[in-house]
Motif scaffolding. Sequence first.
Motif, PDB file in Angstrom:
ATOM      1  N   HIS B 282      -0.583  28.555  37.355  1.00 40.92           N
ATOM      2  CA  HIS B 282       0.104  27.724  38.353  1.00 40.92           C
ATOM      3  C   HIS B 282      -0.013  26.252  37.997  1.00 40.92           C
ATOM      4  O   HIS B 282       0.919  25.468  38.213  1.00 40.92           O
ATOM      5  N   ARG B 283      -1.165  25.851  37.431  1.00 42.58           N
ATOM      6  CA  ARG B 283      -1.354  24.460  37.018  1.00 42.58           C
ATOM      7  C   ARG B 283      -0.392  24.076  35.906  1.00 42.58           C
ATOM      8  O   ARG B 283       0.092  22.957  35.827  1.00 42.58           O
ATOM      9  N   ARG B 284      -0.116  25.052  35.016  1.00 49.16           N
ATOM     10  CA  ARG B 284       0.765  24.780  33.870  1.00 49.16           C
ATOM     11  C   ARG B 284       2.218  24.627  34.291  1.00 49.16           C
ATOM     12  O   ARG B 284       3.000  23.980  33.624  1.00 49.16           O
ATOM     13  N   GLY B 285       2.578  25.334  35.318  1.00 44.22           N
ATOM     14  CA  GLY B 285       3.955  25.243  35.784  1.00 44.22           C
ATOM     15  C   GLY B 285       4.046  26.077  37.031  1.00 44.22           C
ATOM     16  O   GLY B 285       3.850  27.292  36.960  1.00 44.22           O
ATOM     17  N   SER B 286       4.299  25.411  38.143  1.00 50.08           N
ATOM     18  CA  SER B 286       4.193  26.147  39.398  1.00 50.08           C
ATOM     19  C   SER B 286       5.304  27.201  39.460  1.00 50.08           C
ATOM     20  O   SER B 286       6.318  27.106  38.776  1.00 50.08           O
ATOM     21  N   PHE B 287       5.057  28.227  40.248  1.00 51.29           N
ATOM     22  CA  PHE B 287       6.050  29.290  40.427  1.00 51.29           C
ATOM     23  C   PHE B 287       6.121  29.619  41.906  1.00 51.29           C
ATOM     24  O   PHE B 287       5.189  29.348  42.662  1.00 51.29           O
ATOM     25  N   GLU B 288       7.248  30.198  42.289  1.00 49.41           N
ATOM     26  CA  GLU B 288       7.480  30.404  43.723  1.00 49.41           C
ATOM     27  C   GLU B 288       7.106  31.795  44.201  1.00 49.41           C
ATOM     28  O   GLU B 288       6.708  31.980  45.338  1.00 49.41           O
ATOM     29  N   VAL B 289       7.298  32.778  43.308  1.00 46.79           N
ATOM     30  CA  VAL B 289       7.063  34.162  43.732  1.00 46.79           C
ATOM     31  C   VAL B 289       6.056  34.833  42.801  1.00 46.79           C
ATOM     32  O   VAL B 289       6.187  34.745  41.577  1.00 46.79           O
ATOM     33  N   LEU B 290       5.064  35.455  43.402  1.00 47.59           N
ATOM     34  CA  LEU B 290       4.080  36.218  42.635  1.00 47.59           C
ATOM     35  C   LEU B 290       4.139  37.674  43.097  1.00 47.59           C
ATOM     36  O   LEU B 290       3.921  37.960  44.275  1.00 47.59           O
ATOM     37  N   ALA B 291       4.444  38.590  42.166  1.00 39.99           N
ATOM     38  CA  ALA B 291       4.540  40.018  42.500  1.00 39.99           C
ATOM     39  C   ALA B 291       3.360  40.739  41.863  1.00 39.99           C
ATOM     40  O   ALA B 291       3.219  40.734  40.649  1.00 39.99           O
ATOM     41  N   VAL B 292       2.507  41.329  42.697  1.00 36.07           N
ATOM     42  CA  VAL B 292       1.273  41.949  42.204  1.00 36.07           C
ATOM     43  C   VAL B 292       1.368  43.468  42.334  1.00 36.07           C
ATOM     44  O   VAL B 292       1.657  43.986  43.411  1.00 36.07           O
ATOM     45  N   SER B 293       1.094  44.156  41.224  1.00 37.15           N
ATOM     46  CA  SER B 293       1.280  45.613  41.213  1.00 37.15           C
ATOM     47  C   SER B 293       0.195  46.303  40.396  1.00 37.15           C
ATOM     48  O   SER B 293      -0.645  45.648  39.780  1.00 37.15           O
ATOM     49  N   GLY B 294       0.247  47.633  40.401  1.00 34.58           N
ATOM     50  CA  GLY B 294      -0.700  48.434  39.626  1.00 34.58           C
ATOM     51  C   GLY B 294      -1.778  49.030  40.514  1.00 34.58           C
ATOM     52  O   GLY B 294      -2.020  48.569  41.630  1.00 34.58           O
ATOM     53  N   GLY B 295      -2.423  50.069  40.003  1.00 31.69           N
ATOM     54  CA  GLY B 295      -3.428  50.799  40.779  1.00 31.69           C
ATOM     55  C   GLY B 295      -4.546  49.913  41.289  1.00 31.69           C
ATOM     56  O   GLY B 295      -5.034  50.090  42.415  1.00 31.69           O
ATOM     57  N   ALA B 296      -4.974  48.929  40.472  1.00 32.96           N
ATOM     58  CA  ALA B 296      -6.064  48.056  40.899  1.00 32.96           C
ATOM     59  C   ALA B 296      -5.592  47.002  41.908  1.00 32.96           C
ATOM     60  O   ALA B 296      -6.403  46.251  42.452  1.00 32.96           O
ATOM     61  N   ALA B 297      -4.293  46.937  42.168  1.00 35.86           N
ATOM     62  CA  ALA B 297      -3.789  46.059  43.237  1.00 35.86           C
ATOM     63  C   ALA B 297      -4.169  46.631  44.603  1.00 35.86           C
ATOM     64  O   ALA B 297      -3.935  46.008  45.630  1.00 35.86           O
ATOM     65  N   ALA B 298      -4.739  47.848  44.614  1.00 32.31           N
ATOM     66  CA  ALA B 298      -5.255  48.421  45.867  1.00 32.31           C
ATOM     67  C   ALA B 298      -6.664  47.912  46.154  1.00 32.31           C
ATOM     68  O   ALA B 298      -7.210  48.153  47.232  1.00 32.31           O
ATOM     69  N   ASN B 299      -7.252  47.208  45.201  1.00 28.95           N
ATOM     70  CA  ASN B 299      -8.614  46.693  45.370  1.00 28.95           C
ATOM     71  C   ASN B 299      -8.710  45.822  46.622  1.00 28.95           C
ATOM     72  O   ASN B 299      -7.955  44.857  46.795  1.00 28.95           O
ATOM     73  N   ARG B 300      -9.653  46.163  47.478  1.00 31.69           N
ATOM     74  CA  ARG B 300      -9.739  45.501  48.789  1.00 31.69           C
ATOM     75  C   ARG B 300     -10.013  44.003  48.666  1.00 31.69           C
ATOM     76  O   ARG B 300      -9.419  43.186  49.378  1.00 31.69           O
ATOM     77  N   GLU B 301     -10.940  43.664  47.794  1.00 28.73           N
ATOM     78  CA  GLU B 301     -11.282  42.245  47.673  1.00 28.73           C
ATOM     79  C   GLU B 301     -10.092  41.448  47.136  1.00 28.73           C
ATOM     80  O   GLU B 301      -9.805  40.341  47.600  1.00 28.73           O
ATOM     81  N   LEU B 302      -9.381  42.062  46.169  1.00 30.48           N
ATOM     82  CA  LEU B 302      -8.201  41.391  45.619  1.00 30.48           C
ATOM     83  C   LEU B 302      -7.137  41.220  46.701  1.00 30.48           C
ATOM     84  O   LEU B 302      -6.494  40.163  46.800  1.00 30.48           O
ATOM     85  N   ARG B 303      -6.977  42.214  47.535  1.00 31.40           N
ATOM     86  CA  ARG B 303      -5.957  42.141  48.581  1.00 31.40           C
ATOM     87  C   ARG B 303      -6.323  41.132  49.673  1.00 31.40           C
ATOM     88  O   ARG B 303      -5.450  40.655  50.395  1.00 31.40           O
TER      89      ARG B 303
END
Lengths: 246, 359
Positions: B282-303
């Motif tokens: 994000h510091r290098r170049g901001s972005f508007e949309v972040l799409a997070v996927s994959g089995g580890a995207a179920a990780n509670r702390e990450l969510r």
Amino acid sequence: MAKEYSGDRPTALYTSAVTDTPSNLAGAPPTEPPVDGPILALDSGSPVVSVALGTAGDVWGSRSVAQASSSEALLGLVDELLAEHRLVARDLSGVVGARGPGSFTGLRVGLATLLGLHQALAVPAAAVPTLEILAAWTAEGAAGTIVAAVDALRGEWFVQTFEDGEPPRATGAPRCVAARAIDELAPCRVVGFGVGALGGPGVDARPVDTLAPAIVRLAAWRPLEWRPADLLDPLYLRQPAVSRPA
Amino acid sequence: MPPRDAPLVLGIETSCDDTACAIVAADGRVLASAVSSQLEAHRPFGGVVPEIASREHLRNWPAVSAEAFERAGVTLDDVGVVAATRGPGLIGALLVGLSVGRALSWARGLPFHAVHHLEGHLYSPFLSAHGLPADEVPPRFVGLVVSGGHTALYRVEDGEVETEGETRDDAMGEAFDKLGKRVGLPYPQGPVVDSLGELAEPQPRMPVPRCGETLDFSFSGLKTRAIQEVEKLERRGVPTDLGGVAGPEPSPGPELLPVLSLLAAFRRAAVRQVLDRLERMHRRGSFEVLAVSGGAAANRELRRALPEWAEEKGVDLRLVPLRYSGDNAAMIAWAALQRERRGRRDDPLAVTAASRIPL
């Protein structure tokens, strides 16, 4: 080393969301045999992979390719063969495959392809044991015992004995033996891919080039068992090389 | 029920140990997503056995596809597009689903898509968990895929995908699995490590690897450090075997608190690493949309952590619905729709599976 995996367990044991049995094939008709239209036969587990087209007993044509490049090429061969006879997929009235033993992955590619065709076309489907097809390939004029043989690698062969006939009649169950044990079956005719290297005195080795046409011929000799669930159950005859951790 | 003139997509996914079939409408509505897990077949071996996975896919396919068609209330006649995963994954496993899909498409004369597994994950956060049409995929977004096989950051622009960073060793979920195995948890260990991590305060603090100033990830060192900490506990006679407590509602005794703290610390460091890379990017170049996927995207702390971070940065966060975080075929069908819109199709007679392929 304990071999824990058993493909014999019912599918339902492995599934969470699905409770159907393997015989429940989506869109599958009952297992009525094809009436008189063309059938597609396919052998994908052997060192040379082949497809053949014909009616029971009458082979119209065939195509083959080396096992190594078969997963990509197989469907193209089917397409070519049909086009040559001015047919399209929908003209097929049955599909039948060699059920193994053979290359594990090769068998699955072929049987999965037939499974897709079976679902797409709602035509009867069958899978025939490869050792039976091999026996049928050579039956004519065989003297004494026919030994159908598939290279099991590691110096071993899957073999099954048959006696001459139309079709040949099995006289034993498939088993895995060391190459030299085949000599003990002499006098016999050994048939299979790469059997040229086998055989001492009294062993008449008959190397096979392609097998799919023999499936079409076999259908003339005896009614095939049109059981689509056999497509799901290749005859690997060997457990996966894995053991339970200590 | 969609109108007949809007063809449905049949999705097939068999890249690892889940046999999956889905029916997705042209607007991204998931009419059915059937996933048949092979957990019981692989559990005795502590992980996925490729040959067993391949055998199971063939056995399971008819039942899984029947389930999908039944739940969707449609038949093959309603299907207008066929899509199957071509890789990356276990080659023998991929070939089962791909062979079925190619044959179906060829025999029916339907368009075919041989979909990259990660393309499936990338677009999955836009699917609706409630059977609604999918959200419009924005022309530009950043995709984060975290799973047992992959951990990578992508920049997606008009269907073109640039890899910005990826793991140099273990995938995030893989590191969770390996640590879990070390403390006696049954396969699949990752989700259990995550839920056990909820039960204690993270201790000790573990480092976040820098990987230079790149956007790459590394989880192997963290995993090794955590295993060393397990060994330290064992030398002190502190129990570390969690094999007996892994259930739907684990209730480990107080003697296990030190090892639970360790799992929590490991999890925290893994999640901090993910946030650190997002921050860098994000510091290098901001972005508007972040799409997070994959089995580890179920990780509670990450969510929990991602929404905070996204809000602070003003980023529109799309977290994959839990039901589409693991491997599934709805995401394969949905990715095929993105390809279809761009006029990209594959010849069912001339595609093959590959265990490793660039995106």
